[in-house]
Design an enzyme around this catalytic site. Structure first.
Site, PDB file in Angstrom:
ATOM      1  N   GLU A 183     -22.848 -84.437-102.517  1.00 53.78           N
ATOM      2  CA  GLU A 183     -21.583 -85.097-103.692  1.00 53.78           C
ATOM      3  C   GLU A 183     -21.389 -86.778-103.058  1.00 53.78           C
ATOM      4  OE1 GLU A 183     -18.756 -81.898-104.724  1.00 53.78           O
ATOM      5  OE2 GLU A 183     -20.354 -81.004-104.614  1.00 53.78           O
ATOM      6  N   HIS A 198     -43.952 -87.119 -98.914  1.00 50.06           N
ATOM      7  CA  HIS A 198     -43.613 -87.425-100.162  1.00 50.06           C
ATOM      8  C   HIS A 198     -42.879 -88.826-100.188  1.00 50.06           C
ATOM      9  CE1 HIS A 198     -44.096 -83.531-101.636  1.00 50.06           C
ATOM     10  NE2 HIS A 198     -43.559 -81.896-100.501  1.00 50.06           N
ATOM     11  N   ARG A 228     -39.150 -83.498-104.605  1.00 50.06           N
ATOM     12  CA  ARG A 228     -38.977 -82.608-106.602  1.00 50.06           C
ATOM     13  C   ARG A 228     -39.508 -83.771-107.612  1.00 50.06           C
ATOM     14  NH1 ARG A 228     -35.033 -78.132-105.601  1.00 50.06           N
ATOM     15  NH2 ARG A 228     -34.209 -79.061-102.925  1.00 50.06           N
ATOM     16  N   ARG A 288     -22.728 -72.327-113.467  1.00 48.17           N
ATOM     17  CA  ARG A 288     -22.578 -72.927-112.118  1.00 48.17           C
ATOM     18  C   ARG A 288     -22.384 -71.689-111.697  1.00 48.17           C
ATOM     19  NH1 ARG A 288     -22.210 -79.077-111.255  1.00 48.17           N
ATOM     20  NH2 ARG A 288     -21.355 -79.525-113.878  1.00 48.17           N
TER      21      ARG A 288
END
Ligand SMILES: [Zn+2]
EC number: 3.2.2.23
Length: 288
Positions: free
Chosen positions: A3, A96, A117, A270
């Site tokens: 956020e 990654h 991801r 959510r």
């Protein structure tokens, strides 16, 4: 998902470690990380090479690096697990590692985009006259922006047929507020998430905005919240604000104000966390 406070922590790290350095070369190790850059990996690397990075900027949860003298900027999409790390050139590659930016100086550090991801990535975009990448031109200012217009936000609430949490998460009304900080600010303001915005008085809107700013500033002061062990800031240090949350994630625990057990309700795929005593639901007639 990071956020605003988490993204601001990353922005400050980049401002300290990456701003005003000239790119020597860019290595794209996984094409998915530049898939939003339509012209492809070679074009992305070519357009950065030899240019100086300007002062990193942010609006809401969006972060970008201006590329000086090009009218363009690198927009960073952190996605669920993206990290921007500043590492010494000798540090072993992360498993990654997706993109590496080397600089033409003797500082000895490089910028790495690491993403387990691969939902995130970097892309180059033209910027508007005020320096905003064109793809985020519709994003509203965030409440920490000194040019945020609180009166316009209140007017938008009054004329919207929506509920307060939906409005807080609407990035074209106010940016940077996600699910976590919306629940925290609503708890502080003693407001139920389904309260219709058309009923808001100006003092109530201003009080809520004050709580939104407070909760974000508190998170910023400790380096961002981490709910995801993958999230680390630009120096590789985890945020730890989650210990001080009052609402989010506290289902079944006592409200820190009145002791009533906190509840969780499914909300738009959510969850919403709230105190059923401090945050009374609106009267059914108001919901329609
Ligand atoms: Zn309570």
């Amino acid at each position: 998902m990071p956020e605003l406070p988490e993204v601001e922590v990353v922005r400050r790290g980049l401002a300290r470690w990456v701003a005003h350095r000239t790119v020597a070369d860019v290595e794209v190790l996984h094409p998915r990380a530049v898939r939003r850059h339509v012209a492809g990996a070679d074009d992305f690397a070519h357009r950065l090479k030899g240019h100086r990075i300007g002062t990193p900027s942010r609006r809401g949860k969006y972060l970008w690096l201006p590329v000086e003298d090009t009218g363009a900027a690198v927009l960073a999409h952190l996605g669920m697990s993206g990290q921007l790390l500043v590492k010494t050139a000798q540090a072993p590659d992360e498993k990654h590692l997706r993109i590496r930016v080397r600089f033409a100086d003797t500082v000895g550090t490089e910028l790495r985009f690491v993403d387990q991801r691969t939902f995130g990535g970097l892309s180059l975009h033209d910027t508007s006259p005020d320096g905003l990448p064109d793809v985020i031109a519709h994003i509203a200012r965030d409440p920490l922006d000194e040019r945020f217009d609180a009166d316009a936000f209140h007017a938008a609430l009054r004329r919207s047929r929506t509920t307060i949490k939906r409005a807080l998460l609407n990035q074209s009304l106010i940016s940077g507020v996600g699910n976590i900080y919306a629940d925290e600010a609503l708890w502080r303001a003693r407001l139920h998430y389904e309260r219709p915005t058309a009923t808001f008085t100006r003092p109530r809107t201003m009080e809520l905005l004050g709580h939104v700013r407070d909760v974000m500033n508190a998170a910023l002061a400790v380096g961002g919240t981490s709910f995801d062990s993958l999230y680390v800031n630009v120096n590789g240090e985890s945020g730890y604000f989650d210990r001080s949350l009052d609402a989010y994630g506290r289902e079944g625990e006592p409200c820190r104000r009145c002791g009533t057990l906190m509840r969780r309700r499914p909300w738009m795929n959510r969850s919403s966390y709230f105190c059923p005593r401090c945050q009374r639901p609106p009267r059914p007639s108001r919901l329609s």
